[in-house]
Design an enzyme around this catalytic site. Structure first.
Site, PDB file in Angstrom:
ATOM      1  N   ASN A  68       0.841  -1.199   0.000  1.00 16.56           N
ATOM      2  CA  ASN A  68       0.000   0.000   0.000  1.00 16.56           C
ATOM      3  C   ASN A  68       0.874   1.246   0.000  1.00 16.56           C
ATOM      4  O   ASN A  68       2.104   1.148   0.044  1.00 16.56           O
ATOM      5  CB  ASN A  68      -0.965  -0.018   1.187  1.00 16.56           C
ATOM      6  CG  ASN A  68      -0.221  -0.047   2.500  1.00 16.56           C
ATOM      7  OD1 ASN A  68       0.463   0.900   2.871  1.00 16.56           O
ATOM      8  ND2 ASN A  68      -0.321  -1.165   3.212  1.00 16.56           N
ATOM      9  N   ASP A 124      -4.117  -6.088   5.204  1.00 16.69           N
ATOM     10  CA  ASP A 124      -5.168  -6.874   5.859  1.00 16.69           C
ATOM     11  C   ASP A 124      -5.184  -8.317   5.354  1.00 16.69           C
ATOM     12  O   ASP A 124      -5.622  -9.217   6.051  1.00 16.69           O
ATOM     13  CB  ASP A 124      -6.540  -6.226   5.600  1.00 16.69           C
ATOM     14  CG  ASP A 124      -6.724  -4.991   6.464  1.00 16.69           C
ATOM     15  OD1 ASP A 124      -6.159  -4.970   7.573  1.00 16.69           O
ATOM     16  OD2 ASP A 124      -7.416  -4.055   6.030  1.00 16.69           O
TER      17      ASP A 124
HETATM   18  N1  CTP Z   1      -3.506  -2.979  12.333  1.00 17.46           N
HETATM   19  C1  CTP Z   1      -2.659  -3.980  12.791  1.00 17.46           C
HETATM   20  N2  CTP Z   1      -2.616  -5.163  12.137  1.00 17.46           N
HETATM   21  C2  CTP Z   1      -3.371  -5.386  11.051  1.00 17.46           C
HETATM   22  C3  CTP Z   1      -4.231  -4.362  10.573  1.00 17.46           C
HETATM   23  C4  CTP Z   1      -4.256  -3.170  11.240  1.00 17.46           C
HETATM   24  O1  CTP Z   1      -1.956  -3.791  13.783  1.00 17.46           O
HETATM   25  N3  CTP Z   1      -3.310  -6.538  10.426  1.00 17.46           N
HETATM   26  C5  CTP Z   1      -3.560  -1.698  13.061  1.00 17.46           C
HETATM   27  C6  CTP Z   1      -2.997  -0.530  12.307  1.00 17.46           C
HETATM   28  O2  CTP Z   1      -1.627  -0.373  12.564  1.00 17.46           O
HETATM   29  C7  CTP Z   1      -3.827   0.618  12.838  1.00 17.46           C
HETATM   30  C8  CTP Z   1      -5.169   0.005  13.134  1.00 17.46           C
HETATM   31  O3  CTP Z   1      -4.916  -1.387  13.261  1.00 17.46           O
HETATM   32  O4  CTP Z   1      -3.343   1.085  14.076  1.00 17.46           O
HETATM   33  C9  CTP Z   1      -6.230   0.297  12.096  1.00 17.46           C
HETATM   34  O5  CTP Z   1      -5.953  -0.336  10.932  1.00 17.46           O
HETATM   35  P1  CTP Z   1      -6.915  -0.306   9.650  1.00 17.46           P
HETATM   36  O6  CTP Z   1      -6.229  -1.091   8.616  1.00 17.46           O
HETATM   37  O7  CTP Z   1      -7.280   1.097   9.341  1.00 17.46           O
HETATM   38  O8  CTP Z   1      -8.191  -0.944  10.199  1.00 17.46           O
HETATM   39  P2  CTP Z   1      -8.962  -2.207   9.758  1.00 17.46           P
HETATM   40  O9  CTP Z   1      -9.361  -2.896  10.982  1.00 17.46           O
HETATM   41  O10 CTP Z   1      -8.156  -2.968   8.779  1.00 17.46           O
HETATM   42  O11 CTP Z   1     -10.252  -1.614   9.119  1.00 17.46           O
HETATM   43  P3  CTP Z   1     -10.575  -1.044   7.665  1.00 17.46           P
HETATM   44  O12 CTP Z   1      -9.374  -1.308   6.776  1.00 17.46           O
HETATM   45  O13 CTP Z   1     -11.771  -1.784   7.274  1.00 17.46           O
HETATM   46  O14 CTP Z   1     -10.811   0.410   7.890  1.00 17.46           O
END
Ligand code: CTP
Length: 399
Positions: free
Chosen positions: A211, A279
């Protein structure tokens, strides 16, 4: 015992009517047991004399970059290494410009450029000079380079005009130095972990899903924690950024590696999860390079959510857990949902649809959502300043 006792401070005095106040700074610092060495610039010597400085500081005044006597005794590198901290007071618009642009044509600017220490600057100049765009840009640069600004203040100026540009009073300056050393002492008992940057999730040995995260905000937070005395570990996905050697830097590539590295670094007092962790990962990454075929289906599976895992395991959970949320819409709603679902103490959220604060920008604008109190907004400013404010809040929370 006074925190400044036996600290070594290198005071650089530039030219300006406020230079006389630096004599008072020397007097106050000496009273607190500080060991002082002084550099007096050429224009500084138009306002105060080496004799008056030596009498108060009880040490030699350094003036020339190429003095055989100085070089034999202490060269510009040794001078900056000797100090626990450097204070440039007053600093003029000219020296600010030199520092911002990496010039080193005299002893003061050379020492500052060669320094590995915290540098405080107390500007003093006419209000128009202070408000000039070039000075503003230079000051912003210096903030990004981690210089710490003291003042200037608003008031009547020596030139008869009124406005912002007066050097802060010696008591205030000495107070700031005291606070700096106090924070270092208080905070170095705290361990902080920061995750930053993107992750690469491999499909085959040469291709991956990633990303646009630059990692800048996370790096700035790590820098700010370090300069405030925290024992700081930065767990970074692939970025082009560089960081001070004093940080414990762990480079990782995939979410799984970031997860393992984070587990290995626990326990910690505070963890800031700023990484844009992928993710999803390929369900089965090919060991060999995938050949071109007509139809290609890629099956993905979810990566572990590092933040969620750690904040929901009591035995692992740091005292303060801070997550990030990058949203394009419904910022407040989604940030609050993440705060609860991921069991965070704070969520730092930004609106990534805002073009001014794009992924690679040095600037940001964020809102902090708290578990137990109302959210607050940190307005558009350099990521380094956002980080300083966040770290100040972390310090207040931990103490
Ligand atoms: N995060 C993490 N590990 C992952 C995904 C996210 O530690 N596998 C942490 C990121 O570092 C951040 C927070 O979770 O502090 C939010 O991540 P984000 O990707 O925005 O949230 P998601 O739960 O993936 O939700 P969405 O993408 O649907 O907004």
């Amino acid at each position: 015992m006074n925190i400044l006792n036996n600290k070594k401070i290198l005071l650089i005095i530039c030219g300006g009517i406020a230079a006389y106040k630096s004599l008072e700074i020397i007097r106050l610092l000496k009273k607190k047991g500080v060991i002082i060495k002084t550099i007096l610039t050429k224009s500084g010597s138009e306002f105060v004399t080496p004799l008056s400085i030596t009498s108060l500081s009880q040490s030699k005044v350094y003036q020339d970059l190429f003095s055989l006597e100085n070089e034999a005794e202490m060269d510009h590198i040794s001078l900056s290494r000797w100090a626990d901290l450097i204070l440039i007071s007053p600093v003029t618009a000219n020296t600010i410009s030199k520092l911002a642009n990496g010039n080193s044509d005299d002893l003061a600017s050379t020492v500052a450029l060669a320094s590995n220490k915290k540098i405080f600057i107390a500007p003093a100049m006419n209000v128009r000079m202070w408000e000039h765009k070039s000075t503003k840009e230079n000051i912003n640069k210096l903030k990004r380079y981690n210089y710490k600004l003291i003042g200037p203040e608003i008031g009547d100026m020596a030139c008869g005009e009124y406005g912002e540009g007066k050097m802060s009073e010696p008591e205030k300056i000495v107070n700031e130095l005291e606070n700096y050393f106090k924070n270092l002492r208080i905070n170095n008992k705290y361990k902080a972990i920061v995750t930053a940057g993107p992750t690469n999730e491999y499909i085959d040995p040469v291709r991956f899903i990633s990303n646009k995260s630059s990692g800048k905000q996370g790096y700035e937070i790590a820098k700010s924690l370090l300069k405030n005395g925290f024992d700081t570990t930065l767990i970074s996905g692939p970025t082009n950024l560089e960081i001070n050697d004093d940080i414990n830097l762990i480079k990782v590539e995939t979410a799984e590696e970031m997860f393992q590295a984070t587990l290995n670094c626990l326990p910690a007092d505070v963890a800031i999860f700023s990484a844009a962790v992928g993710d999803y990962k390929a369900k089965e990454a090919s060991k060999e390079k995938i050949k071109k075929i007509d139809k290609f289906n890629l099956e993905l599976e979810k990566n572990v959510d590092i933040l969620n895992y750690i904040s929901n395991h009591n035995s692992l959970r740091p005292r303060l857990v801070i997550g990030f949320a990058a949203e394009t819409n419904n910022l407040e709603k989604y940030a609050n949902e993440k705060l609860n679902e991921k069991n965070c103490d704070w969520i730092i959220a930004n609106d990534v649809s805002n073009k001014k604060i794009g992924f690679n920008s040095d600037f940001n604008e964020v809102s902090i959502f708290y578990k137990n109190k109302n959210s607050e907004k940190l307005k558009y400013k350099p990521k380094s300043e956002i980080s300083d404010e966040v770290v100040e809040k972390i310090i207040n929370h931990l103490n």
